[in-house]
Design a protein around this motif. Structure first.
Motif, PDB file in Angstrom:
ATOM      1  N   THR A 155      71.875 -20.910  -9.350  1.00  0.00           N
ATOM      2  CA  THR A 155      73.246 -21.326  -9.010  1.00  0.00           C
ATOM      3  C   THR A 155      73.736 -22.432  -9.937  1.00  0.00           C
ATOM      4  O   THR A 155      74.817 -22.984  -9.731  1.00  0.00           O
ATOM      5  CB  THR A 155      73.307 -21.832  -7.552  1.00  0.00           C
ATOM      6  N   GLY A 156      72.943 -22.789 -10.952  1.00  0.00           N
ATOM      7  CA  GLY A 156      73.331 -23.870 -11.864  1.00  0.00           C
ATOM      8  C   GLY A 156      74.204 -23.367 -13.001  1.00  0.00           C
ATOM      9  O   GLY A 156      74.550 -22.178 -13.065  1.00  0.00           O
ATOM     10  N   VAL A 157      74.547 -24.274 -13.899  1.00  0.00           N
ATOM     11  CA  VAL A 157      75.393 -23.927 -15.049  1.00  0.00           C
ATOM     12  C   VAL A 157      74.729 -22.800 -15.857  1.00  0.00           C
ATOM     13  O   VAL A 157      75.356 -21.785 -16.182  1.00  0.00           O
ATOM     14  CB  VAL A 157      75.619 -25.170 -15.947  1.00  0.00           C
ATOM     15  N   ILE A 158      73.447 -22.990 -16.167  1.00  0.00           N
ATOM     16  CA  ILE A 158      72.733 -21.977 -16.944  1.00  0.00           C
ATOM     17  C   ILE A 158      72.389 -20.776 -16.064  1.00  0.00           C
ATOM     18  O   ILE A 158      72.642 -19.623 -16.422  1.00  0.00           O
ATOM     19  CB  ILE A 158      71.443 -22.581 -17.555  1.00  0.00           C
ATOM     20  N   ARG A 193      67.767 -23.175  -2.185  1.00  0.00           N
ATOM     21  CA  ARG A 193      67.298 -24.262  -1.320  1.00  0.00           C
ATOM     22  C   ARG A 193      68.237 -24.516  -0.149  1.00  0.00           C
ATOM     23  O   ARG A 193      67.964 -25.363   0.691  1.00  0.00           O
ATOM     24  CB  ARG A 193      67.116 -25.546  -2.113  1.00  0.00           C
ATOM     25  N   SER A 222      73.641 -22.007  -1.357  1.00  0.00           N
ATOM     26  CA  SER A 222      73.115 -21.396  -2.593  1.00  0.00           C
ATOM     27  C   SER A 222      72.723 -19.947  -2.346  1.00  0.00           C
ATOM     28  O   SER A 222      72.941 -19.085  -3.215  1.00  0.00           O
ATOM     29  CB  SER A 222      71.916 -22.190  -3.107  1.00  0.00           C
ATOM     30  N   ASP A 243      62.433 -24.409  -2.035  1.00  0.00           N
ATOM     31  CA  ASP A 243      62.850 -25.629  -2.724  1.00  0.00           C
ATOM     32  C   ASP A 243      61.791 -25.937  -3.780  1.00  0.00           C
ATOM     33  O   ASP A 243      60.584 -25.788  -3.502  1.00  0.00           O
ATOM     34  CB  ASP A 243      62.915 -26.753  -1.669  1.00  0.00           C
ATOM     35  N   ILE A 244      62.204 -26.362  -4.973  1.00  0.00           N
ATOM     36  CA  ILE A 244      61.187 -26.661  -6.001  1.00  0.00           C
ATOM     37  C   ILE A 244      60.368 -27.904  -5.641  1.00  0.00           C
ATOM     38  O   ILE A 244      59.307 -28.122  -6.202  1.00  0.00           O
ATOM     39  CB  ILE A 244      61.783 -26.805  -7.428  1.00  0.00           C
ATOM     40  N   GLY A 250      63.797 -25.761 -21.916  1.00  0.00           N
ATOM     41  CA  GLY A 250      63.685 -27.112 -22.482  1.00  0.00           C
ATOM     42  C   GLY A 250      65.084 -27.659 -22.660  1.00  0.00           C
ATOM     43  O   GLY A 250      65.874 -27.669 -21.717  1.00  0.00           O
ATOM     44  N   ALA A 260      71.283 -25.595 -26.383  1.00  0.00           N
ATOM     45  CA  ALA A 260      72.148 -26.679 -26.860  1.00  0.00           C
ATOM     46  C   ALA A 260      72.933 -27.199 -25.654  1.00  0.00           C
ATOM     47  O   ALA A 260      72.599 -26.876 -24.509  1.00  0.00           O
ATOM     48  CB  ALA A 260      73.085 -26.116 -27.927  1.00  0.00           C
ATOM     49  N   VAL A 267      75.487 -27.003 -22.956  1.00  0.00           N
ATOM     50  CA  VAL A 267      76.003 -25.745 -22.401  1.00  0.00           C
ATOM     51  C   VAL A 267      77.375 -25.970 -21.762  1.00  0.00           C
ATOM     52  O   VAL A 267      77.539 -26.849 -20.914  1.00  0.00           O
ATOM     53  CB  VAL A 267      75.037 -25.191 -21.336  1.00  0.00           C
TER      54      VAL A 267
HETATM   55  N1  LIG Z   1      73.514 -27.815 -18.998  1.00  0.00           N
HETATM   56  C1  LIG Z   1      73.104 -28.170 -20.218  1.00  0.00           C
HETATM   57  O1  LIG Z   1      73.932 -28.493 -21.111  1.00  0.00           O
HETATM   58  C2  LIG Z   1      71.640 -28.137 -20.561  1.00  0.00           C
HETATM   59  C3  LIG Z   1      71.283 -28.199 -21.912  1.00  0.00           C
HETATM   60  C4  LIG Z   1      69.941 -28.178 -22.246  1.00  0.00           C
HETATM   61  C5  LIG Z   1      68.985 -28.086 -21.251  1.00  0.00           C
HETATM   62  N2  LIG Z   1      69.353 -28.023 -19.931  1.00  0.00           N
HETATM   63  C6  LIG Z   1      68.306 -27.946 -18.920  1.00  0.00           C
HETATM   64  O2  LIG Z   1      68.462 -26.744 -18.180  1.00  0.00           O
HETATM   65  C7  LIG Z   1      68.041 -26.944 -16.834  1.00  0.00           C
HETATM   66  C8  LIG Z   1      69.153 -26.495 -15.913  1.00  0.00           C
HETATM   67  O3  LIG Z   1      70.331 -27.213 -16.265  1.00  0.00           O
HETATM   68  P1  LIG Z   1      71.736 -26.875 -15.601  1.00  0.00           P
HETATM   69  O4  LIG Z   1      72.738 -27.633 -16.392  1.00  0.00           O
HETATM   70  O5  LIG Z   1      71.901 -25.430 -15.406  1.00  0.00           O
HETATM   71  O6  LIG Z   1      71.569 -27.621 -14.199  1.00  0.00           O
HETATM   72  P2  LIG Z   1      72.493 -27.560 -12.903  1.00  0.00           P
HETATM   73  O7  LIG Z   1      73.798 -26.925 -13.208  1.00  0.00           O
HETATM   74  O8  LIG Z   1      72.478 -28.925 -12.289  1.00  0.00           O
HETATM   75  O9  LIG Z   1      71.696 -26.549 -11.945  1.00  0.00           O
HETATM   76  C9  LIG Z   1      70.465 -26.903 -11.399  1.00  0.00           C
HETATM   77  C10 LIG Z   1      69.928 -25.739 -10.604  1.00  0.00           C
HETATM   78  O10 LIG Z   1      68.682 -26.136 -10.038  1.00  0.00           O
HETATM   79  C11 LIG Z   1      68.739 -25.939  -8.640  1.00  0.00           C
HETATM   80  N3  LIG Z   1      67.966 -26.961  -7.951  1.00  0.00           N
HETATM   81  C12 LIG Z   1      68.094 -28.309  -8.066  1.00  0.00           C
HETATM   82  N4  LIG Z   1      67.214 -28.908  -7.258  1.00  0.00           N
HETATM   83  C13 LIG Z   1      66.551 -27.926  -6.613  1.00  0.00           C
HETATM   84  C14 LIG Z   1      65.529 -27.918  -5.632  1.00  0.00           C
HETATM   85  N5  LIG Z   1      65.043 -29.071  -5.146  1.00  0.00           N
HETATM   86  N6  LIG Z   1      65.047 -26.732  -5.207  1.00  0.00           N
HETATM   87  C15 LIG Z   1      65.572 -25.557  -5.677  1.00  0.00           C
HETATM   88  N7  LIG Z   1      66.535 -25.502  -6.603  1.00  0.00           N
HETATM   89  C16 LIG Z   1      67.028 -26.681  -7.060  1.00  0.00           C
HETATM   90  C17 LIG Z   1      70.209 -26.053  -8.285  1.00  0.00           C
HETATM   91  O11 LIG Z   1      70.436 -25.442  -7.024  1.00  0.00           O
HETATM   92  P3  LIG Z   1      71.659 -25.879  -6.025  1.00  0.00           P
HETATM   93  O12 LIG Z   1      72.825 -25.026  -6.430  1.00  0.00           O
HETATM   94  O13 LIG Z   1      71.127 -25.529  -4.680  1.00  0.00           O
HETATM   95  O14 LIG Z   1      71.909 -27.335  -6.231  1.00  0.00           O
HETATM   96  C18 LIG Z   1      70.834 -25.319  -9.435  1.00  0.00           C
HETATM   97  O15 LIG Z   1      70.729 -23.926  -9.253  1.00  0.00           O
HETATM   98  C19 LIG Z   1      67.671 -28.425 -16.717  1.00  0.00           C
HETATM   99  O16 LIG Z   1      66.297 -28.566 -16.878  1.00  0.00           O
HETATM  100  C20 LIG Z   1      68.403 -29.054 -17.890  1.00  0.00           C
HETATM  101  O17 LIG Z   1      67.752 -30.222 -18.348  1.00  0.00           O
HETATM  102  C21 LIG Z   1      70.668 -28.032 -19.575  1.00  0.00           C
END
Ligand SMILES: NC(=O)c1ccc[n+]([C@@H]2O[C@H](COP(=O)([O-])OP(=O)(O)OC[C@H]3O[C@@H](n4cnc5c(N)ncnc54)[C@H](OP(=O)(O)O)[C@@H]3O)[C@@H](O)[C@H]2O)c1
Length: 293
Positions: free
Chosen positions: A9-12, A32, A36, A51-52, A107, A156, A158
């Motif tokens: 459900t996150g950005v990626i 979790r 979601s 939940d992680i 990463g 990069a 995102v």
């Molecule tokens: N976005 C970027 O620009 C970027 C760039 C490089 C690397 N990354 C890496 O990519 C990864 C994901 O980034 P993102 O931007 O997609 O993050 P995000 O949008 O904050 O999404 C995080 C995801 O993890 C889930 N999550 C968080 N805590 C959790 C828990 N305790 N149990 C189960 N699920 C949980 C969230 O679920 P809920 O919807 O339930 O909160 C959501 O689906 C991270 O490691 C980040 O460092 C991101």
């Protein structure tokens, strides 16, 4: 393939789940919360409650899987310990499966430090932002794991039209009428649209060899000043000049990880383009900002 996505459900993860479903894969998404779970079901995925932070509660009940994609993170101060505990439970559970699953883990560009004019590639030594230093041994652990065929993707920065790393620019332009940049206007960010990144994850899933690493960067480096000015122009803010916020102030407001916004970086996605046939389509960021909404 049957694929479990963590962070779906996150950005990626949202883009990855949608792309996998569009390509005919069966997707399970760790959820979790009820919210979601409902979102994942709306994408066409099957929610798996868990939940992680408590992997012991769900890793013992996994169905047969062909692959796992890990893009979950809660960005709190315990994120390294949470991720270690997750792998402590998840890898043995996957090792007990009939066939060895693929495991794509995430990463990020902030593991490459400030590159300046040099363009980092998969061969470049890592120099992680302290808040994400925990990731380096975790990625190495996945690549070396015998229980899975491990693959690493380094995204990069995102973005989506107004979301991901563009969300704050959008909010500043619409609510504060002045767009902030961290560090200086000349800081460069490597960029990738979430949909292009999702196509890289699926190509890596379908084609990449085990123990390989891929950088998901569609744009080597765009200055944050140009991004901020494009948002200011689109929303007609009083001043087109960005407000400069120090990295210290960003860390105080959002947490130590926010120092990454001030890293001047260039990253190349050429290896994925040459070896996996990745073809990002979102490459003109300023035009996209001007035309969206
Ligand atoms: N976005 C970027 O620009 C970027 C760039 C490089 C690397 N990354 C890496 O990519 C990864 C994901 O980034 P993102 O931007 O997609 O993050 P995000 O949008 O904050 O999404 C995080 C995801 O993890 C889930 N999550 C968080 N805590 C959790 C828990 N305790 N149990 C189960 N699920 C949980 C969230 O679920 P809920 O919807 O339930 O909160 C959501 O689906 C991270 O490691 C980040 O460092 C991101």
């Amino acid at each position: 393939m049957r694929i479990l996505v963590l962070g779906g459900t996150g950005v990626i993860g949202t883009a990855v789940v949608r792309e996998l479903i569009a390509r005919g894969h069966a997707v399970l998404g760790l959820a979790r919360s009820k919210t979601s779970a409902t979102r994942l079901a709306g994408f066409g995925a099957t929610p798996l409650r868990g939940d992680i932070t408590s992997p012991d509660m769900w890793t013992g009940q996994l169905p047969q899987l062909d692959a796992v994609i890990h893009a979950a993170c809660d960005f709190d101060s315990d994120m390294g310990a949470t991720d270690r505990r997750l792998l402590d439970h998840l890898l043995p559970a996957l090792g007990a499966q009939a066939n060895r699953p693929r495991f794509i883990t995430t990463g990020g560009c902030w593991l490459f430090g400030a590159t300046g004019d040099a363009i980092a590639t998969e061969e470049t030594a890592l120099d992680p932002l302290p808040a994400f230093a925990w990731m380096v041994p975790q990625l190495a652990r996945v690549l070396a794991a015998t229980e899975v065929d491990g693959i690493v993707v380094h995204p990069a920065m995102v973005y989506t039209a107004d979301g991901g790393v563009f969300q704050r620019f959008h909010r500043d332009a619409t609510e504060r009428h002045a767009v902030r940049v961290i560090g200086s206007e000349s800081v460069r960010w490597p960029l990738v649209h979430a949909d292009d990144l999702a196509s890289l994850y699926t190509l890596a899933l379908e084609r990449a060899p085990a123990r390989s690493t891929w950088i998901g960067s569609a744009n080597d480096g765009v200055t944050v000043g140009r991004i901020a000015r494009a948002f200011a122009k689109r929303f007609g803010t009083h001043s087109r000049d960005p407000q400069i916020m120090s990295a210290d102030a960003a860390a105080a407001e959002w947490g130590g990880w926010a120092r990454g916004y001030a890293l001047d970086q260039r990253l190349s996605g050429a290896k994925a383009q040459h070896e996996l046939g990745w073809r990002p389509i979102h490459v003109d960021v300023e035009s996209e900002i001007a035309e969206s909404g």
